[in-house]
Design a protein around this motif. Structure first.
Motif, mmCIF file in Angstrom:
data_model
loop_
_atom_site.group_PDB
_atom_site.id
_atom_site.type_symbol
_atom_site.label_atom_id
_atom_site.label_comp_id
_atom_site.label_asym_id
_atom_site.label_seq_id
_atom_site.Cartn_x
_atom_site.Cartn_y
_atom_site.Cartn_z
ATOM 1 N N UNK A 72 0.830 -1.205 -0.024
ATOM 2 C CA UNK A 72 -0.137 0.048 -0.132
ATOM 3 C C UNK A 72 0.808 1.359 0.159
ATOM 4 N N UNK A 73 0.107 2.362 -0.558
ATOM 5 C CA UNK A 73 0.951 3.877 -0.617
ATOM 6 C C UNK A 73 -0.119 4.624 -0.479
ATOM 7 N N UNK A 74 0.273 5.982 -0.152
ATOM 8 C CA UNK A 74 -0.896 7.169 -0.331
ATOM 9 C C UNK A 74 0.032 8.325 -0.315
ATOM 10 N N UNK A 400 6.776 9.363 6.391
ATOM 11 C CA UNK A 400 5.776 8.671 7.067
ATOM 12 C C UNK A 400 4.244 9.377 7.178
ATOM 13 N N UNK A 401 4.132 9.817 5.915
ATOM 14 C CA UNK A 401 2.378 10.220 5.876
ATOM 15 C C UNK A 401 2.400 11.098 7.051
ATOM 16 N N UNK A 458 -2.939 17.935 12.496
ATOM 17 C CA UNK A 458 -2.023 16.975 12.194
ATOM 18 C C UNK A 458 -2.433 15.821 11.651
ATOM 19 N N UNK A 459 -1.949 15.147 10.530
ATOM 20 C CA UNK A 459 -2.538 13.883 10.028
ATOM 21 C C UNK A 459 -1.338 12.952 10.038
ATOM 22 N N UNK A 467 -4.996 8.980 10.976
ATOM 23 C CA UNK A 467 -5.604 9.629 12.160
ATOM 24 C C UNK A 467 -5.215 11.163 11.783
ATOM 25 N N UNK A 468 -6.303 12.079 12.068
ATOM 26 C CA UNK A 468 -6.214 13.623 11.918
ATOM 27 C C UNK A 468 -6.706 14.162 13.033
#
Length: 983
Positions: A72-74, A400-401, A458-459, A467-468
């Motif tokens: 997976x990626x985003x 790390x997103x 913050x996400x 999480x946000x």
């Protein structure tokens, strides 16, 4: 209603269900979208460590990441637009694919890497929302091509399901947003621009906007929005502005319409003069390629038009005889406004983007308080408005997103509205309906408002969780001078002379005879002379007045205020946290929690509202998606009620007969500015008018639940949605000290017959009202090809027990019996059909037969509820809001509304660097008469018996509006011609 404990149980259960999942799912933001997916080989095995680069095509900015162990990626927080995805892994062919990303959506891109020499495969699943909200997106390519009247991009909201125009009368100085979502109050929506507030905190309207040329994408979220959004019971309108890119672009445009291009309004014998000009420009491009960009736009609108006043010659002649002058027929007025926007974008480093936006709005409107129909132009005022907004957005995307968003807004808004007439305001329940002339009750008005907003979020992506969390602080400093009946107001209706002290059998005065003494019969004059002669003995100190030659008003009120504006500071704090969880490839869970608290001067304090929200997105079949959600949604506090309550120097007198006669013996038919009674008569406390808040003022909120089914068949999306909205503790206004012990003498009833005989009229703002909405919507949307469009049909029912917080809109028959007001909402729209589409007519190689485009917006809404009024105080409780024959609230139904707007255009020059387009638009193409205002008053036939009324006919059990009652209509067919040059 579910308890807070039950809400927490839902949240805990949702988290417990998520414990076994293993993949993350990217969340889209309020100003961005996201791209997410998985990398695999031809056998379906996942490939870890694949380098993936996401390139924004227009600006050249890049982001890079690597696929995880599960493939997976985003890419989070991506501005809407076109992106190129490149995937590179050792032993496999590089892969490329272009993806078009929309606001608030997540594009699912599954990348299949092939070994050397084979065909590359990248599967793109169409934009998908990973929450249960109902959202409608109007994309950048569609915004300039749809027929929008006056190019007001807020009208794009009408293309969304369950969104209807506000059914309240025009509000002028206390305007609403103009849109009702799920039959909720049009004052309780939330409009955001680039994720920041753009609402008028005074009345719930919208601050100045800008040219639609500056809108990149327009999103309407009618319900079920995530915890990141708040301060709305109804819907959220989410707008992001355009930015420049690596190519310099600009445009010039202009539009024109006049009376010759328009049809005659059906309620007028001839066409009044009319001219409208709208023109502007845009420019954008690079300041530094791939790093810094700019975009600017400006637009001007000038309108010269007329509104038709249909007050009868009989009433106008009576007004002239008594010193009141106004025009009937076509009355001219003008409107002019300018808007401008400047935006800059800087890619400071690949991970950090900074945006600065400034926009300005200025307007002059000589008819800001609405008039026309049975309301004369003396009721209106001239508005002068300036609005400045400065917004700063910063987005940092780390390893790390990790995403950190920061936003800041400063806005200053100055509005000054002068009155066209010194007053007083006169209301006469004439045979054609309630006629109004003189000064508006809310003019003159001055507002000076500064708004500050700080937002940060913050996400994080951690395994199966995305999480946000964050919050914002909104500070509104407003100074306002808000008069209430400052020039005085007098109401005239049918009058029973026997109740005023005349001998039995004395004739009744009609409302027009009460206003104009010259219309009275000899018998009426004789009865009034007897009443006048008796007043000094009945009321010691009262002067002997010749009532037979004086106007006889039922009641008179006048306010006296400190001329200095009153400051009202208000602070709103919001905190939110949400988690998007993947429970498997086909099941996603969204949980969120939001806290809202507002504190304002002189309002009862409360503890705010904790709003849990939960949603599930399930894809049981490849072509079928099921969405469901539930949550609480809190409203924003408005300062209009605060201004009404706060001023310590506010003093309003409400004078019953015979004291109501005295102001009409004074110069200008009103009391002196000091507020002193003439003839030295002492003030009576029961003649006062007070405003107050209830002791407790908890936050207003809605409970919203929805269930949606969506099926993608080719490029067409089919949907069916059920929505339930329950409004709780809605803020509104009512009189809490009416006359409950009416006697024979009306004056004695006012002084001694009230619930609390020590006080006068008391209007209380209370969070004590509620609403219910059920709706089922069927929708079809086609997203690509020569034809793109959407269609939706909504079957709904809305019930409530309130109207609005403005005193002029209160029509409680029994204000102490809220349950008796429960009826169909004025915002109810039982059936609603909306069609919107764009058809590119480009099928021929012949240059004369290509480069055409046809677009349309069709709206059809069934009749809306309306309230029948008697125009007299039948139950003698001190008001005149009674309904005839004991009818329930909103027992009538208006004619249906049908409207078709069409746009036809052709590009005469269609080169890559130069395009010239000619445009013809038609609004209300079929010239339907859509009724905007009508007579609602049906006085008793034989007062004082008050048992028979000339009511309109019924259809389907509800009273209809007959053509003889039509007073104003929406604009007739208007054609507009225009051009656009793009380079």
């Amino acid at each position: 209603m579910m308890t807070i404990r039950a809400h927490w149980l839902i949240i805990c259960l949702a988290v417990f269900l998520a414990l076994g999942s293993s993949t993350g799912y990217a969340q889209s933001g309020s100003t961005t979208g996201a791209i997410t997916g998985r990398v695999r080989d031809a056998s379906g095995a996942v490939i870890a460590g694949t380098e993936i680069v996401c390139l924004q095509v227009a600006t050249g900015t890049e982001r890079a990441t690597q696929s995880r162990e599960d493939g997976t990626y985003e890419f989070l927080n991506l501005p809407p637009g076109d992106y190129e995805i490149r995937a590179m892994a050792a032993g496999f062919e590089d892969r490329r694919q272009t993806v078009r990303l929309s606001l608030g959506t997540t594009a699912l891109v599954v990348i299949t890497l092939a070994t050397a020499g084979t065909t590359d495969v990248i599967e793109v699943v169409a934009d998908a929302r990973n929450a249960a909200e109902s959202a409608t997106n109007v994309r950048e390519t569609d915004i300039p091509r749809l027929p929008i009247n006056r190019r007001d991009f807020l009208q794009f909201a009408i293309t969304a399901a369950r969104t209807v125009p506000d059914n309240l009368p025009d509000q002028g100085a206390t305007a609403t947003s103009g849109l009702s979502f799920n039959a909720q109050s049009p004052r309780l929506n939330n409009l955001t621009i680039d994720g920041l507030d753009n609402n008028d905190a005074t009345s719930g309207s919208i601050r100045s906007t800008f040219s639609q040329e500056a809108v990149r994408e327009f999103q309407v979220v009618s319900d079920g929005y995530s915890a990141e959004f708040g301060r709305a019971l109804g819907g959220v309108i989410n707008i992001i502005t355009k930015s420049g890119d690596n190519t310099f672009r600009g445009s010039l445009f202009g539009f024109f319409r006049n009376a010759a291009l328009s049809a005659r309004e059906s309620l007028t014998p001839s066409k009044p003069p009319f001219e409208q000009y709208q023109y502007g420009l845009t420019a954008g491009g690079p300041l530094r390629p791939n790093r810094a960009f700019f975009f600017v736009t400006g637009e001007r609108l000038n309108i010269k038009q007329n509104t038709v006043v249909t007050i009868s010659d009989t009433v106008r002649a009576a007004a002239l005889r008594n010193g009141f002058r106004f025009d009937t027929g076509s009355v001219p007025f003008s409107t002019g406004g300018s808007t401008a926007l400047v935006r800059g974008d800087w890619q400071i480093v690949p991970e950090d983007n900074l945006t600065v936006r400034y926009n300005y709005g200025g307007q002059v409107n000589t008819a800001f308080e609405p008039f026309g129909g049975l309301t004369a132009s003396t009721f209106t005022g001239e508005q002068r408005l300036t609005d400045h907004n400065l917004a700063v957005n910063n987005t940092f995307v780390g390893q790390n997103a990790l995403v950190i968003e920061s936003r800041f807004l400063y806005s200053t808004r100055l509005q000054d509205i002068g009155a066209a007439d010194p007053g007083p305001r006169i209301a006469i329940n004439a045979p054609e309906g309630q006629v109004i002339f003189g000064k508006s009750l809310v003019l003159p008005q001055f507002r000076d408002t500064q708004t500050y907003q700080f937002f940060t979020a913050v996400g994080l992506v951690r395994g199966r969780h995305q999480v946000k969390f964050g919050g914002d602080l909104l500070r509104v400093n407003s100074r306002q001078r808000q008069p209430a009946s400052e020039g005085g107001q007098a109401n005239f209706s049918n009058t029973n002379l026997v109740a005023l002290g005349a001998p039995a059998g004395s004739p009744v005065l009609s409302a027009l005879q009460a206003f104009d003494p010259s219309l009275r019969t000899p018998e009426q004059r004789a009865a009034l002379a007897l009443i006048g002669a008796s007043l000094p003995s009945r009321f010691p100190g009262f002067p002997a007045l010749p009532l037979d030659i004086l106007p006889l008003t039922n009641d008179y009120r006048q306010g006296f205020l400190d001329p200095q504006p009153t400051p009202i500071p208000q602070t709103s704090l919001s905190l939110f946290a949400l988690d998007d969880i993947s429970l498997g490839p086909s099941l996603k869970l969204n949980v969120g929690l939001r806290y809202d608290l507002t504190r304002a001067r002189s309002t009862p304090e409360n503890n705010g509202l904790l709003s849990p929200r939960v949603a599930v997105v399930w894809q049981p079949l490849k072509k079928l998606t099921v969405r469901s959600g539930y949550g609480l949604f809190a409203a924003s506090n408005l300062t209009f009620p605060i201004f009404t309550v706060v001023p310590p120097t506010r003093r309003t007198l409400v004078l019953p007969f015979p004291f109501s006669i005295l102001p009409f013996t004074q110069p200008n038919r009103q009391l002196p500015p000091s507020g002193d009674f003439p003839f030295g008569i002492q003030f009576v406390p029961q003649f006062g008018l007070e405003f107050q808040f209830a002791q407790r003022l908890p936050a207003s909120y809605t409970q919203q639940a929805s269930l949606a089914l969506e099926s993608q068949v080719g490029n067409t999306l089919f949907s069916a949605v059920y929505n339930y909205v329950r409004g709780n503790r809605i803020l509104s206004l009512r009189t809490i000290n009416p006359v409950v012990r009416p006697g024979i003498d009306p004056l004695d009833s006012v002084i001694n017959g009230r619930l609390d005989p020590r006080r006068g009229t008391v209007n209380e703002y209370a969070a004590a009202y509620d609403s219910y909405y059920h709706g089922v919507t069927f929708g079809v949307e086609r997203r690509v090809g020569r034809f793109t469009g959407r269609a939706s049909y909504t079957l709904s029912k809305a019930i409530d027990n309130y109207v609005d917080f403005r005193t002029s809109l209160q029509e409680f028959a029994e204000p102490l019996d809220i349950s008796g007001e429960r009826a169909l909402s004025i915002q109810d729209a039982r059936h609603r059909l909306v069609l919107a589409g764009i058809w590119d007519i480009n099928y021929s190689k012949n240059p004369l037969l290509r480069d055409y485009a046809l677009s349309y917006i069709l709206t059809a809404v069934s009749g809306r509820p309306w309230n029948l009024l008697a125009g007299v105080d039948l139950n003698r409780n001190g008001d005149a809001n009674d309904r005839p024959a004991g009818l329930g609230r909103n027992a009538g139904v208006t004619p249906a509304f049908y409207n078709l707007d069409v746009r036809f255009s052709r590009r005469f020059i269609n080169r890559e660097r130069l395009k010239i387009e000619g445009i013809i638009e038609s609004f209300n193409l079929f010239n339907r008469t859509n009724v905007r205002e009508f007579g609602r008053t049906f006085p008793p036939i034989n007062p004082p018996l008050n048992t028979q009324f000339n009511l309109p006919p019924r259809r389907g059990g509800r009273f209809i509006v007959t053509p003889d009652r039509y007073r104003r209509a929406f604009p007739p067919r208007q054609f507009q011609i225009g051009f656009r040059i793009t380079f």
